[in-house]
Motif scaffolding. Structure first.
Motif, PDB file in Angstrom:
ATOM      1  N   VAL A   1       0.845  -1.207   0.000  1.00 57.68           N
ATOM      2  CA  VAL A   1       0.000   0.000   0.000  1.00 57.68           C
ATOM      3  C   VAL A   1       0.873   1.248   0.000  1.00 57.68           C
ATOM      4  N   SER A   2       1.970   1.215   0.747  1.00 57.49           N
ATOM      5  CA  SER A   2       2.894   2.350   0.797  1.00 57.49           C
ATOM      6  C   SER A   2       3.447   2.662  -0.594  1.00 57.49           C
ATOM      7  N   GLN A   3       3.815   1.621  -1.324  1.00 56.02           N
ATOM      8  CA  GLN A   3       4.339   1.817  -2.676  1.00 56.02           C
ATOM      9  C   GLN A   3       3.255   2.317  -3.630  1.00 56.02           C
ATOM     10  N   ASP A   4       2.052   1.722  -3.538  1.00 54.51           N
ATOM     11  CA  ASP A   4       0.965   2.104  -4.439  1.00 54.51           C
ATOM     12  C   ASP A   4       0.558   3.568  -4.243  1.00 54.51           C
ATOM     13  N   ARG A   5       0.557   4.019  -3.001  1.00 56.08           N
ATOM     14  CA  ARG A   5       0.119   5.390  -2.698  1.00 56.08           C
ATOM     15  C   ARG A   5       1.282   6.385  -2.696  1.00 56.08           C
ATOM     16  N   ASN A   6       2.514   5.862  -2.835  1.00 59.06           N
ATOM     17  CA  ASN A   6       3.705   6.712  -2.802  1.00 59.06           C
ATOM     18  C   ASN A   6       3.778   7.497  -1.487  1.00 59.06           C
ATOM     19  N   VAL A   7       3.533   6.779  -0.402  1.00 59.26           N
ATOM     20  CA  VAL A   7       3.558   7.357   0.944  1.00 59.26           C
ATOM     21  C   VAL A   7       4.567   6.569   1.775  1.00 59.26           C
ATOM     22  N   LYS A   8       5.332   7.264   2.597  1.00 65.08           N
ATOM     23  CA  LYS A   8       6.299   6.577   3.443  1.00 65.08           C
ATOM     24  C   LYS A   8       5.588   5.627   4.390  1.00 65.08           C
ATOM     25  N   LEU A   9       6.253   4.530   4.687  1.00 61.93           N
ATOM     26  CA  LEU A   9       5.638   3.473   5.481  1.00 61.93           C
ATOM     27  C   LEU A   9       5.194   3.972   6.851  1.00 61.93           C
ATOM     28  N   HIS A  10       6.017   4.750   7.517  1.00 56.57           N
ATOM     29  CA  HIS A  10       5.645   5.202   8.867  1.00 56.57           C
ATOM     30  C   HIS A  10       4.492   6.208   8.814  1.00 56.57           C
TER      31      HIS A  10
END
Length: 234
Positions: A193-202
């Motif tokens: 999900v982090s990769q798909d949304r281009n959002v950092k994991l934390h």
């Protein structure tokens, strides 16, 4: 709390104060450090010494700049009679003798230690020895300040890593409960999900915790270990 550079410049001032005791009454000391775009006087025994440092920068010439360019010490026995720096000499009629010691650290120029004297008789040998000893101490002080700064940076990075890890663990627990999966599977879900949304994991983990709990995730507190002074804790 003073910064590392403030502590470093305070130590330089102490060095100048000690070295000044070996100087004649008419001598003035300064330590000028190289910045990104210019040179600034970090410590001086007299305000006039700082002005003389600035005058060399303004005129683009002077023994201090030569010491910086060549990496070699420069001694001036009679500034008025020396033809190498006419613009600087014209602006400093009271200065007769100068000595500049380059300050080097790890193969790069750190700055220059300069002494200005209004006495035509020059500098006694003990004054030159004090200058060289002081010059040898400056790189040591710089290395100490640099090491302290790096340690603080690493400590800050470690604290941040531990904090974000704690938030991710909270989100993993939520995903495991909702999806009835293992921790490894939950982490893979978050990573995807982090990769798909281009959002950092934390950041993703924090949003999940806040959505479920209704409030931002609790950040773990990491306290510095108590310092000891004279064998007791503060």
């Amino acid at each position: 709390m003073p910064t590392d550079i403030e502590e470093f410049e305070r130590a330089l001032t102490d060095c100048v104060t000690i070295a000044d005791r070996a100087m004649p009454d008419c001598a003035m000391l300064s330590i000028a450090l190289c910045g990104e775009d210019d040179i600034h006087t970090a410590a001086c025994s007299h305000a006039r010494a700082e002005l003389l440092d600035g005058l060399q920068q303004a005129t683009g010439q002077g023994p201090m700049l030569d010491a910086l360019d060549t990496g070699k010490s420069v001694t001036v026995l009679d500034l008025a009679a020396d033809t190498r720096w006419p613009r600087f000499a014209a602006g400093a009629p009271e200065v007769r003798v100068m000595h500049c010691e380059p300050l080097e650290y790890d193969g790069a120029m750190l700055g220059v230690l300069s002494v200005y004297s209004c006495d035509a008789e020059g500098l006694p040998e003990e004054a030159l020895v004090a200058l060289r000893v002081t010059a040898s101490h400056v790189p040591v002080l710089f290395r100490t300040a640099l090491g302290a700064a790096r340690m603080r940076e690493v400590a800050a990075q470690l604290k941040e890593a531990l904090t974000t890890r704690a938030i991710i663990d909270q989100a993993l627990g939520i995903v495991m409960a909702q999806r009835r999966c293992t921790a490894r599977e939950a982490f893979e879900i978050l990573r995807q999900v982090s990769q798909d949304r281009n959002v950092k994991l934390h950041q993703l983990a924090a949003s999940i915790v806040e959505k479920v709990s209704g409030q931002p995730p609790q950040r773990s507190r990491f306290e510095e270990p108590p310092q000891r002074i004279a064998g007791r804790r503060t």
